[in-house]
Design a protein around this motif. Structure first.
Motif, PDB file in Angstrom:
ATOM      1  N   VAL A  67       0.838  -1.205   0.000  1.00 37.95           N
ATOM      2  CA  VAL A  67       0.000   0.000   0.000  1.00 37.95           C
ATOM      3  C   VAL A  67       0.872   1.253   0.000  1.00 37.95           C
ATOM      4  N   ALA A  68       2.025   1.164   0.650  1.00 34.02           N
ATOM      5  CA  ALA A  68       2.860   2.353   0.832  1.00 34.02           C
ATOM      6  C   ALA A  68       3.517   2.815  -0.464  1.00 34.02           C
ATOM      7  N   LEU A  69       3.978   1.891  -1.305  1.00 33.08           N
ATOM      8  CA  LEU A  69       4.732   2.304  -2.486  1.00 33.08           C
ATOM      9  C   LEU A  69       3.937   3.236  -3.400  1.00 33.08           C
ATOM     10  N   PRO A  70       2.713   2.885  -3.809  1.00 27.38           N
ATOM     11  CA  PRO A  70       1.972   3.843  -4.644  1.00 27.38           C
ATOM     12  C   PRO A  70       1.661   5.141  -3.906  1.00 27.38           C
ATOM     13  N   ALA A  71       1.499   5.069  -2.601  1.00 26.88           N
ATOM     14  CA  ALA A  71       1.242   6.295  -1.835  1.00 26.88           C
ATOM     15  C   ALA A  71       2.450   7.215  -1.877  1.00 26.88           C
ATOM     16  N   TYR A  72       3.648   6.661  -1.734  1.00 30.27           N
ATOM     17  CA  TYR A  72       4.863   7.485  -1.800  1.00 30.27           C
ATOM     18  C   TYR A  72       4.992   8.150  -3.170  1.00 30.27           C
ATOM     19  N   LEU A  73       4.813   7.353  -4.223  1.00 30.71           N
ATOM     20  CA  LEU A  73       5.005   7.884  -5.577  1.00 30.71           C
ATOM     21  C   LEU A  73       3.924   8.904  -5.922  1.00 30.71           C
ATOM     22  N   ALA A  74       2.687   8.641  -5.486  1.00 31.65           N
ATOM     23  CA  ALA A  74       1.609   9.605  -5.737  1.00 31.65           C
ATOM     24  C   ALA A  74       1.853  10.898  -4.968  1.00 31.65           C
ATOM     25  N   ALA A  75       2.335  10.794  -3.743  1.00 31.82           N
ATOM     26  CA  ALA A  75       2.621  11.995  -2.943  1.00 31.82           C
ATOM     27  C   ALA A  75       3.694  12.843  -3.611  1.00 31.82           C
ATOM     28  N   ARG A  76       4.688  12.178  -4.166  1.00 33.49           N
ATOM     29  CA  ARG A  76       5.745  12.940  -4.846  1.00 33.49           C
ATOM     30  C   ARG A  76       5.177  13.707  -6.036  1.00 33.49           C
ATOM     31  N   ARG A  77       4.313  13.046  -6.807  1.00 40.50           N
ATOM     32  CA  ARG A  77       3.719  13.730  -7.967  1.00 40.50           C
ATOM     33  C   ARG A  77       2.834  14.891  -7.535  1.00 40.50           C
ATOM     34  N   ALA A  78       2.177  14.731  -6.379  1.00 38.91           N
ATOM     35  CA  ALA A  78       1.260  15.768  -5.900  1.00 38.91           C
ATOM     36  C   ALA A  78       1.954  16.813  -5.027  1.00 38.91           C
ATOM     37  N   SER A  79       3.274  16.701  -4.867  1.00 39.12           N
ATOM     38  CA  SER A  79       4.064  17.612  -4.010  1.00 39.12           C
ATOM     39  C   SER A  79       3.565  17.610  -2.567  1.00 39.12           C
ATOM     40  N   VAL A  80       3.175  16.432  -2.088  1.00 38.21           N
ATOM     41  CA  VAL A  80       2.762  16.252  -0.685  1.00 38.21           C
ATOM     42  C   VAL A  80       3.940  15.639   0.066  1.00 38.21           C
ATOM     43  N   PRO A  81       4.348  16.206   1.192  1.00 40.24           N
ATOM     44  CA  PRO A  81       5.498  15.646   1.916  1.00 40.24           C
ATOM     45  C   PRO A  81       5.205  14.258   2.475  1.00 40.24           C
ATOM     46  N   VAL A  82       6.258  13.482   2.613  1.00 35.09           N
ATOM     47  CA  VAL A  82       6.153  12.084   3.030  1.00 35.09           C
ATOM     48  C   VAL A  82       6.938  11.867   4.318  1.00 35.09           C
ATOM     49  N   VAL A  83       6.352  11.077   5.217  1.00 35.72           N
ATOM     50  CA  VAL A  83       7.056  10.554   6.390  1.00 35.72           C
ATOM     51  C   VAL A  83       7.027   9.036   6.281  1.00 35.72           C
ATOM     52  N   VAL A  84       8.171   8.391   6.485  1.00 33.74           N
ATOM     53  CA  VAL A  84       8.281   6.933   6.410  1.00 33.74           C
ATOM     54  C   VAL A  84       8.531   6.381   7.807  1.00 33.74           C
ATOM     55  N   HIS A  85       7.829   5.301   8.143  1.00 34.72           N
ATOM     56  CA  HIS A  85       8.156   4.560   9.364  1.00 34.72           C
ATOM     57  C   HIS A  85       8.461   3.114   8.990  1.00 34.72           C
ATOM     58  N   GLU A  86       9.614   2.630   9.438  1.00 30.72           N
ATOM     59  CA  GLU A  86      10.042   1.261   9.162  1.00 30.72           C
ATOM     60  C   GLU A  86      10.021   0.440  10.451  1.00 30.72           C
ATOM     61  N   GLN A  87       9.322  -0.702  10.409  1.00 28.68           N
ATOM     62  CA  GLN A  87       9.185  -1.538  11.593  1.00 28.68           C
ATOM     63  C   GLN A  87      10.379  -2.466  11.796  1.00 28.68           C
ATOM     64  N   ASN A  88      10.904  -3.023  10.718  1.00 28.44           N
ATOM     65  CA  ASN A  88      11.908  -4.076  10.820  1.00 28.44           C
ATOM     66  C   ASN A  88      13.334  -3.543  10.759  1.00 28.44           C
ATOM     67  N   ALA A  89      14.263  -4.350  11.273  1.00 29.16           N
ATOM     68  CA  ALA A  89      15.675  -3.980  11.238  1.00 29.16           C
ATOM     69  C   ALA A  89      16.216  -3.989   9.809  1.00 29.16           C
ATOM     70  N   ASN A 149       9.819   0.918   1.508  1.00 31.91           N
ATOM     71  CA  ASN A 149      10.382   1.943   2.380  1.00 31.91           C
ATOM     72  C   ASN A 149      11.773   2.381   1.949  1.00 31.91           C
ATOM     73  N   ARG A 150      12.517   1.510   1.291  1.00 36.89           N
ATOM     74  CA  ARG A 150      13.811   1.957   0.757  1.00 36.89           C
ATOM     75  C   ARG A 150      13.600   3.002  -0.327  1.00 36.89           C
ATOM     76  N   ILE A 151      12.552   2.823  -1.129  1.00 34.43           N
ATOM     77  CA  ILE A 151      12.223   3.836  -2.142  1.00 34.43           C
ATOM     78  C   ILE A 151      11.663   5.079  -1.472  1.00 34.43           C
ATOM     79  N   GLY A 152      10.723   4.889  -0.544  1.00 30.65           N
ATOM     80  CA  GLY A 152      10.099   6.023   0.113  1.00 30.65           C
ATOM     81  C   GLY A 152      11.075   6.887   0.871  1.00 30.65           C
ATOM     82  N   ALA A 153      12.074   6.269   1.478  1.00 28.53           N
ATOM     83  CA  ALA A 153      13.047   7.034   2.266  1.00 28.53           C
ATOM     84  C   ALA A 153      13.809   8.038   1.413  1.00 28.53           C
TER      85      ALA A 153
END
Length: 371
Positions: free
Chosen positions: A111-133, A139-143
């Motif tokens: 769910v996160a990947l299209p949200a990150y890419l859509a936010a970038r196109r819409a100039s909406v800032p992104v915050v990423v939270h990663e659960q795993n070590a 999340n590597r793309i979103g970061a």
């Protein structure tokens, strides 16, 4: 000024959904009920994820987008990914415009990947939270495009990651184990004063944990250690014969609806080391013997290492878990109150019970940056 519009993308598994909902609750607590300036929180998910049940049950708005599964290995299905991404990003971009989103917060997964890419196109800032070590691809793309990046485990190899911890439900993060112990043990039919081992392998159970724990039942209960064992709802073949007179109880349940009470009842856990599990145990100060899932990319082992290295738990590989190991390693610990207390203190020191509030601070700072 219109209320902030905060979009949370964390569908799929509980490991993505639970921290998303914990953040939503923390953001909702920042304003009084009925306050017309309260943030407007929208969760993104897909029709096939657990979010269709969990998000509405917690009272949050859920909007669905097309999923973009990412194959872990090169297959013919990989050729279909670009088209799926384009369609999902377009739909998500339209949704962000409709919601007038001020920030998108992603927790990884499909769910996160299209949200990150859509936010970038819409100039909406992104915050990423990663659960795993070990972070996943989304999340590597979103970061790389995020305004801020929060991680659960110190040292997570993610671009500009800040150690924040895992957002947890307040029923867990605010748990006073000692104060709830008597109530918890009575709830599960356990004795009030015996040392207690909690065994669980996630929502579906874990076959290797089930086999080892039940095979060690006689040794544990004969030594006065009682056991609360969640076998998993499908593992109906996991049973323990009635205990002889004078032996400690061994209670087997399909599933633990009240993990807070299970944690309060226990002195030590034997469990997998998923990100949420490790974070919850350390937040409540419950030491554990962690048995990482033996498949995947090794993230469960890495999840547990900071707590183990801090002295708050033990680590045993799945192949090494056996009744003799339980009898030789866990039984002496469970019957040594001073050692248990030391492990518990170190586990608590490794926890971050206010991670939900820390992440909420970051999200609000990013969302209001241009206001």
């Amino acid at each position: 000024m219109s209320p902030l519009s905060i979009v949370l993308a964390g569908g799929g598994t509980g490991g993505h959904i639970e921290p998303m909902l914990a953040l939503a609750a923390a953001l909702s607590r920042r304003t009084a009920p009925g306050d017309d300036t309260a943030p407007r929180i929208t969760c993104l998910g897909t029709a096939r994820g657990m979010e269709t049940r969990l998000v509405p049950a917690r009272g949050y708005d859920l909007r669905l987008i097309p999923p973009v599964p990412l194959p872990r290995k090169p297959t013919l299905d990989l050729l279909r990914v670009p088209g799926r991404v384009r369609r999902s990003v377009a739909d998500t971009r339209a949704l962000l415009d409709e919601l007038a989103a001020d920030v998108v917060v992603g927790f990884g997964g499909y769910v996160a990947l299209p949200a990150y890419l859509a936010a970038r196109r819409a100039s909406v800032p992104v915050v990423v939270h990663e659960q795993n070590a070990l972070p996943g691809l989304a999340n590597r793309i979103g970061a790389r495009i995020a305004a801020r990046v929060a991680v659960t485990v110190p040292g997570t190899p993610l671009h500009r990651g800040e150690h924040v911890g895992m957002p947890l439900r307040t029923a867990i993060s605010g748990l006073d184990r000692a104060a709830r112990r008597a109530e918890a043990r009575e709830t599960f039919g356990l004795d009030a004063d015996r040392p207690t081992l909690l065994v669980f392998g996630g929502s579906q159970g874990a076959a290797s944990l089930n086999r080892a724990a039940t095979a060690a039942a006689d040794a544990l209960t004969a030594a006065g250690v009682q056991v609360l064992h969640a076998r998993g709802p499908k593992n109906t073949d996991v049973t323990v014969p009635p205990r002889p007179a004078g032996a400690a109880p061994y209670v087997v349940v399909d599933y633990l609806e009240r993990m807070d009470l299970a944690y309060a009842a226990a002195d030590l856990a034997l469990c997998r080391s998923g990100a949420v599990t490790v974070a919850e145990l350390s937040a409540v100060g419950l030491p554990a013997a962690f048995v990482p899932l033996p498949i995947g990319n090794g993230e469960q082992r890495r999840n547990a290492l900071p707590v183990v290295e801090a002295g708050g738990g033990l680590l045993v590989e799945d192949a090494d878990l056996s009744p003799p190991w339980i009898e030789a390693t866990l039984l002496p610990l469970l019957t040594d109150p001073a050692a248990l207390s030391g492990y518990a203190a170190h586990a608590a020191a490794a926890g971050v019970p206010d991670a939900d509030e820390r992440l909420a601070d970051i999200v609000l700072e990013v969302a209001t940056g241009d206001r």
